[in-house]
Structures are given as C-alpha cells and as structure tokens.
Design a protein around this motif. Structure first.
Motif, mmCIF file in Angstrom:
data_model
loop_
_atom_site.group_PDB
_atom_site.id
_atom_site.type_symbol
_atom_site.label_atom_id
_atom_site.label_comp_id
_atom_site.label_asym_id
_atom_site.label_seq_id
_atom_site.Cartn_x
_atom_site.Cartn_y
_atom_site.Cartn_z
ATOM 1 N N PRO A 317 0.823 -1.216 0.000
ATOM 2 C CA PRO A 317 0.000 0.000 0.000
ATOM 3 C C PRO A 317 0.860 1.271 0.000
ATOM 4 C CG PRO A 317 0.050 -0.962 2.186
ATOM 5 C CD PRO A 317 0.735 -1.946 1.285
ATOM 6 N N VAL A 318 0.297 2.344 -0.514
ATOM 7 C CA VAL A 318 0.994 3.637 -0.538
ATOM 8 C C VAL A 318 0.939 4.296 0.838
ATOM 9 C CG1 VAL A 318 0.930 5.984 -1.481
ATOM 10 C CG2 VAL A 318 0.621 4.018 -2.992
ATOM 11 N N ILE A 319 -0.236 4.265 1.464
ATOM 12 C CA ILE A 319 -0.431 4.884 2.773
ATOM 13 C C ILE A 319 -0.295 3.827 3.864
ATOM 14 C CG2 ILE A 319 -2.035 6.137 4.271
ATOM 15 C CD1 ILE A 319 -1.041 7.840 2.030
ATOM 16 N N TYR A 320 0.424 4.189 4.892
ATOM 17 C CA TYR A 320 0.658 3.292 6.015
ATOM 18 C C TYR A 320 0.044 3.935 7.258
ATOM 19 C CZ TYR A 320 3.521 1.494 9.908
ATOM 20 O OH TYR A 320 3.957 0.978 11.082
ATOM 21 N N SER A 321 -0.723 3.180 8.007
ATOM 22 C CA SER A 321 -1.310 3.719 9.236
ATOM 23 C C SER A 321 -0.719 3.011 10.446
ATOM 24 C CB SER A 321 -2.832 3.581 9.231
ATOM 25 O OG SER A 321 -3.202 2.225 9.303
ATOM 26 N N GLN A 322 -0.512 3.764 11.496
ATOM 27 C CA GLN A 322 0.090 3.222 12.714
ATOM 28 C C GLN A 322 -0.649 3.779 13.916
ATOM 29 O OE1 GLN A 322 4.107 4.539 14.113
ATOM 30 N NE2 GLN A 322 4.694 2.433 13.645
ATOM 31 N N GLU A 323 -0.885 2.944 14.907
ATOM 32 C CA GLU A 323 -1.606 3.396 16.090
ATOM 33 C C GLU A 323 -0.713 4.301 16.931
ATOM 34 O OE1 GLU A 323 -4.801 1.380 18.998
ATOM 35 O OE2 GLU A 323 -2.774 0.598 19.284
ATOM 36 N N ARG A 324 -1.240 5.457 17.311
ATOM 37 C CA ARG A 324 -0.544 6.395 18.177
ATOM 38 C C ARG A 324 -1.491 6.819 19.297
ATOM 39 N NH1 ARG A 324 4.543 8.451 15.995
ATOM 40 N NH2 ARG A 324 5.085 6.853 14.477
ATOM 41 N N VAL A 325 -0.929 7.423 20.341
ATOM 42 C CA VAL A 325 -1.731 7.882 21.473
ATOM 43 C C VAL A 325 -1.878 9.392 21.365
ATOM 44 C CG1 VAL A 325 -1.919 8.021 23.983
ATOM 45 C CG2 VAL A 325 -0.931 5.986 22.901
ATOM 46 N N GLY A 326 -3.126 9.871 21.430
ATOM 47 C CA GLY A 326 -3.387 11.287 21.222
ATOM 48 C C GLY A 326 -4.001 11.973 22.424
ATOM 49 N N LEU A 327 -4.869 12.941 22.143
ATOM 50 C CA LEU A 327 -5.515 13.757 23.167
ATOM 51 C C LEU A 327 -6.267 12.884 24.166
ATOM 52 C CD1 LEU A 327 -6.324 16.650 24.103
ATOM 53 C CD2 LEU A 327 -8.295 16.456 22.567
ATOM 54 N N HIS A 328 -6.075 13.163 25.456
ATOM 55 C CA HIS A 328 -6.719 12.433 26.562
ATOM 56 C C HIS A 328 -6.390 10.934 26.532
ATOM 57 C CE1 HIS A 328 -8.656 16.158 27.269
ATOM 58 N NE2 HIS A 328 -9.557 16.060 26.313
ATOM 59 N N ASN A 329 -5.181 10.617 26.066
ATOM 60 C CA ASN A 329 -4.656 9.235 26.035
ATOM 61 C C ASN A 329 -5.455 8.314 25.112
ATOM 62 O OD1 ASN A 329 -2.922 10.156 28.045
ATOM 63 N ND2 ASN A 329 -4.208 9.395 29.699
ATOM 64 N N ARG A 330 -6.200 8.887 24.167
ATOM 65 C CA ARG A 330 -7.001 8.057 23.260
ATOM 66 C C ARG A 330 -6.167 7.643 22.051
ATOM 67 N NH1 ARG A 330 -11.767 12.400 23.713
ATOM 68 N NH2 ARG A 330 -12.661 11.743 25.699
ATOM 69 N N PRO A 331 -6.220 6.352 21.687
ATOM 70 C CA PRO A 331 -5.476 5.893 20.508
ATOM 71 C C PRO A 331 -6.162 6.330 19.214
ATOM 72 C CG PRO A 331 -6.707 4.080 21.472
ATOM 73 C CD PRO A 331 -6.907 5.250 22.378
ATOM 74 N N PHE A 332 -5.362 6.533 18.187
ATOM 75 C CA PHE A 332 -5.911 6.839 16.862
ATOM 76 C C PHE A 332 -4.937 6.329 15.805
ATOM 77 C CE2 PHE A 332 -2.968 10.263 17.667
ATOM 78 C CZ PHE A 332 -2.472 10.633 16.433
ATOM 79 N N LYS A 333 -5.400 6.241 14.576
ATOM 80 C CA LYS A 333 -4.565 5.799 13.469
ATOM 81 C C LYS A 333 -3.921 7.019 12.798
ATOM 82 C CE LYS A 333 -5.360 1.314 13.509
ATOM 83 N NZ LYS A 333 -4.267 0.340 13.716
ATOM 84 N N MET A 334 -2.598 7.070 12.823
ATOM 85 C CA MET A 334 -1.867 8.163 12.195
ATOM 86 C C MET A 334 -1.377 7.717 10.829
ATOM 87 S SD MET A 334 1.453 10.318 13.545
ATOM 88 C CE MET A 334 2.682 9.175 12.905
ATOM 89 N N TYR A 335 -1.602 8.544 9.814
ATOM 90 C CA TYR A 335 -1.263 8.183 8.437
ATOM 91 C C TYR A 335 0.098 8.720 8.029
ATOM 92 C CZ TYR A 335 -6.279 7.342 8.434
ATOM 93 O OH TYR A 335 -7.539 6.911 8.748
ATOM 94 N N LYS A 336 0.811 7.900 7.237
ATOM 95 C CA LYS A 336 2.094 8.304 6.665
ATOM 96 C C LYS A 336 2.225 7.644 5.299
ATOM 97 C CE LYS A 336 5.711 8.545 9.452
ATOM 98 N NZ LYS A 336 6.799 8.188 10.383
ATOM 99 N N PHE A 337 3.051 8.217 4.441
ATOM 100 C CA PHE A 337 3.431 7.486 3.236
ATOM 101 C C PHE A 337 4.331 6.330 3.664
ATOM 102 C CE2 PHE A 337 2.709 11.511 0.714
ATOM 103 C CZ PHE A 337 1.663 10.989 -0.021
#
Length: 471
Positions: A317-337
């Motif tokens: 795939p062109v876009i790679y997503s990785q789980e990161r920890v964000g606001l109020h310790n909530r996980p989200f998927k962060m996108y990168k090439f």
C-alpha cells in the motif's frame, strides 16, 4: 557595577524616546500636511498649532511608556513582548487623541485638526519606537557579549535550579550576567559547576553583601534547605540589593504559573494549560482546518508524486497507518506514506528505526529525510486526531514505557498531538533525548499562544523539513 550606570541609562532612554516621538510627529505632519501631497481642503491649521501640541504629546507618551514597563531593564526579555507593549502604549495614545478631538466638538482648532495625521503618527511612532529599541537592544547585547556592562550576580544555594540558571546564563552572554559564585551549606569550598565556584556558606552572605559589590542576588536553594529561606530573604532586603527567587520545584510548576488570590493567600496551580480554555481551543481548531486545507492544495503535486514513486518501486500500500496515542490518552490511526517494506503487524510495534535500517526502501529514505512521509497527516488534522502544531504522538508501547521512566511524560496528552512542534524545530526528532523532547513539549503546552504556533510553523520551513535523524 551596572547599578551605578542604570539611572544614567534610564535617563538616556527617556531622552531618546522623547526625540523619537518628536521626530515621528514632525515627520507625520510633513508627510500628511506640510508637503501638500495628502493635505485636505479643510486642514487649514498652521504649523505652529501642530507643533504646539507636542508640549502635551511628548509627556503623555512617555508616561504611557512608563505605565507599560518600556523603561524597565529587560536583559532576557524577548523582542515580541516589548513590541506588544509599544503597540499597546501607542493604541492608548491614539484612543486618547481620538477622545480629545471628539470632546472638542465645534471648537475650530479641534474641528480642523487632521485626523489622518493622527493615524499616520500612530503608525510612524510605533515603527520608529520599535526600530529605536531594537537598535538599543542590539547595541547593548553586543557590548555585553564582549564582557562590558555586566550585572554581577551571586547565587545562594546549590541546586538543580542553580545549575539550570548557570546553563542559561552561559548560553546567552548577550544577557550580560556575571555569576560571581555560589554560597551553599552542603558543598565544599572550591567545588564548581561549569566554572562557577562555591565560595562559602550562606552564613557568609551578610559579609559579602556589606562589601556592596553585587547587583543582584539569585536565591537558588535546594528544596530541602527552604527552612533558611526567610532568614536569607531578610538579609538581602536589608542590604537593598535586588533579589530574585528561582524555585527548586520548577519541575512541578509551569514556567508562567497560574496564581489565584484567596484573600491575600497566593495559590499556585501546578499546571496551567491555555488550550483547556474553550475559546483558545476553538481558535486553534479553526486555524488547523484552514491550514490543513491550504497545505493539501499547495502540496498535492508533491504528495501525488511521492505516492506514484512508492507504488512503482515497492509492492504494498501507498499509505501506512500506525496506532498512536493522542488527546486524553485516546489511541488513533496516524497516516504516513509507506517508507518501509511491508512487514508483519507485530514486528514494528516496539522497535525504533536504526541507521541503515534494511527495512527502509530507497524512496522511503528520501521521503523520510525530507518529511514528505508525514504529509498524509494533514488528513488527521482535518479529522481532528491531530493539530498542525503540538507534541509529536508516540506508539502505545513506548507511551507505556516512558510514562514510568520519565516524570511528567503524560502531560503531553492534555493537548492534541501535532505534525510539527517546539521540540522538533529545536532538533529533537528521531533518535534524540526523550527527556529534552518532553521538556520542550511541556514548555509549548504551558506557554501556548496562537502567535507561538505561527512561529513554529514559520520555523518548520527552515528547520523542520530536513531531518538528519531520519533513517
């Protein structure tokens, strides 16, 4: 010593400001009236009337400058704060002039006095005062950097606060501070930190103060020695030497403490986060959405080119997503090439990228070093997982590890993570000190302003895109 010359410097500063006010006023009169270039038909007052007004304008503006602390020595104060105070003083002056002209009613002098000249004077005086003060600031800093115009300081107490103070003073010789030594009850005579020696115990303070050789005392006691704080403050105040207190508990309070007054009892809040204010958060979110849309429009050709190269040179795939920890310790998927070969999902969760990492593709190495791989995070900004500016988000594995190892690490999750941040433009990216990164993140969180965000975005173009620590 500097205290012997400070009054002369202050008087000179007042005189220079008065001359600048007069020059800006005369220049404004000439441009708008005297030259005839912009003179209106109803502007019939003679030059004597306008020049006579200077008798009131000069002292009023000097009083305003004093009220806004523009004559206070500010060795370590930034230019932005001084510029803000100049603008405030001149805005008040403009408002006062407008009020006087309005109350003057039908009096011919007030009726025909040029409003356009008043507005032009506001702009000219603001610019002239800013240039004058920056010239003075630059001159004084150049003199101090050569070892002149020094302020002699004694530190009372050896602590983390003392070391931090010494680090900053040595890193900024233009501030003009000369640290004469440290008094401490637990260190041996002659011990030193970066060349600053322990010259005695706190019991020697009175004898040293009586010599009248110091401009300033900085109380940097270790937190365990605060029982002697009252005695030391009393001795300093008897001597008349300017005294400041640098707390050893600065690791627990923000750089700009939020203080409440409970009927005369000061209460310092341990953590003040400006972005917890709904208005601040709303303004920042609006700027994020607008900025992300503009950036997507500007950088879409680069993003399309990167996507094509990744697809042509590496299967997956062109876009790679990785789980990161964000606001109020909530996980989200962060996108990168995607910059690495496709690998098993569990393999990269707890592993840093290393120099010459075989998993990184040739195109991946290029887009990582230029931060092009981060551009898909603009979609994270639009969705609301991230901000344009903020602490960089980390993977859950490392969050769990760092929150046990690094004090105050989790405070970074009180704001949205960012694509760029104060730590990143100061060089703390990739394989660099996590402690220093958190220190810069906390400074950003506690000192946030919209102007600070714009400064970081501006500096990102010069310092943030090329990442020497990207592998």
């Amino acid at each position: 010593m500097i205290k012997d010359n400070q009054k002369r410097l202050n008087r000179l500063h007042v005189l220079l400001d008065a001359l600048v006010i007069v020059a800006a006023y005369v220049f404004s009169w000439y441009i708008m009236i005297g030259s005839g270039w912009f003179r209106a038909a109803n502007e019939v007052l003679g030059p004597g009337i306008y020049l006579g007004v200077l008798v009131a304008v000069v002292p009023v503006y000097l009083l305003l400058y004093g009220f806004f602390h523009l004559f206070t020595p500010k060795r370590a104060q930034g230019r932005r704060q001084e510029f803000a105070n100049i603008c405030k003083a001149n805005l008040v002056g403009l408002s006062m002039a407008g009020l006087v002209l309005y109350l003057g009613g039908k009096n011919p002098y007030f009726q025909h006095f040029s409003r356009r000249m008043v507005m032009f004077f506001f702009l000219a005086n603001t610019v002239a005062e800013t240039l004058e003060r920056n010239l003075i600031r630059s001159s004084l800093r150049a003199i101090r950097a050569k070892g002149y115009n020094q302020k002699h300081v004694l530190l009372v107490g050896y602590s983390r606060a003392a070391e931090s103070y010494i680090d900053r003073v040595l890193a900024n010789p233009a501030w003009g501070y000369q640290i004469r030594g440290i008094l401490d009850d637990h260190r041996h005579y002659g011990e030193n930190y970066r060349g600053v020696r322990v010259i005695g115990s706190t019991g020697n303070l009175k004898k040293i103060l009586d010599m009248n050789l110091l401009d300033e005392i900085a109380i940097t006691l270790s937190i365990k020695d605060y029982t002697g704080l009252e005695r030391i403050v009393a001795e300093c105040e008897k001597s008349g030497v300017h005294t400041k207190f640098i707390p050893d508990y600065n690791k627990f309070i923000p750089t700009r403490p939020y203080t409440e007054d409970l009927q005369g009892l000061p209460v310092i809040n341990i953590r003040h986060v400006p972005l917890s204010n709904p208005l601040n958060a709303t303004v920042k979110r609006g700027v994020d959405i607008f900025g992300a849309l503009v950036a997507l429009a500007l950088f879409s050709p680069i993003m399309l080119g990167a996507a094509a190269l990744i697809k042509l040179t590496s299967p997956g795939p062109v876009i790679y997503s990785q789980e990161r920890v964000g606001l109020h310790n909530r996980p989200f998927k962060m996108y990168k090439f995607r910059s690495m070969e496709v690998q098993a999902p569990g393999r990269e969760k707890g592993q840093w990228t290393t120099p010459h990492d075989p998993r990184v593709t040739p195109i991946g190495r290029l887009i990582r070093s230029t931060s092009v791989d981060e551009m898909p995070q603009l979609f994270n900004v639009l969705v609301g997982n991230m901000s344009l500016v903020g602490p960089r988000p980390e993977r859950p594995f490392f969050v769990e590890r760092f929150k046990e190892e690094i004090p105050r690490y989790m405070i970074k999750h009180q704001v949205r993570p960012g694509m760029t941040g104060w730590a990143q433009i100061n060089g703390y990216r990739g394989d660099t000190s996590i402690e220093k990164r958190i220190e810069h993140d906390l400074y950003y969180i506690e000192n946030w302003t919209m102007g600070f965000d714009f400064k970081i975005l501006f500096l990102t173009f010069f310092k943030g895109f090329i990442n020497k620590n990207a592998y």
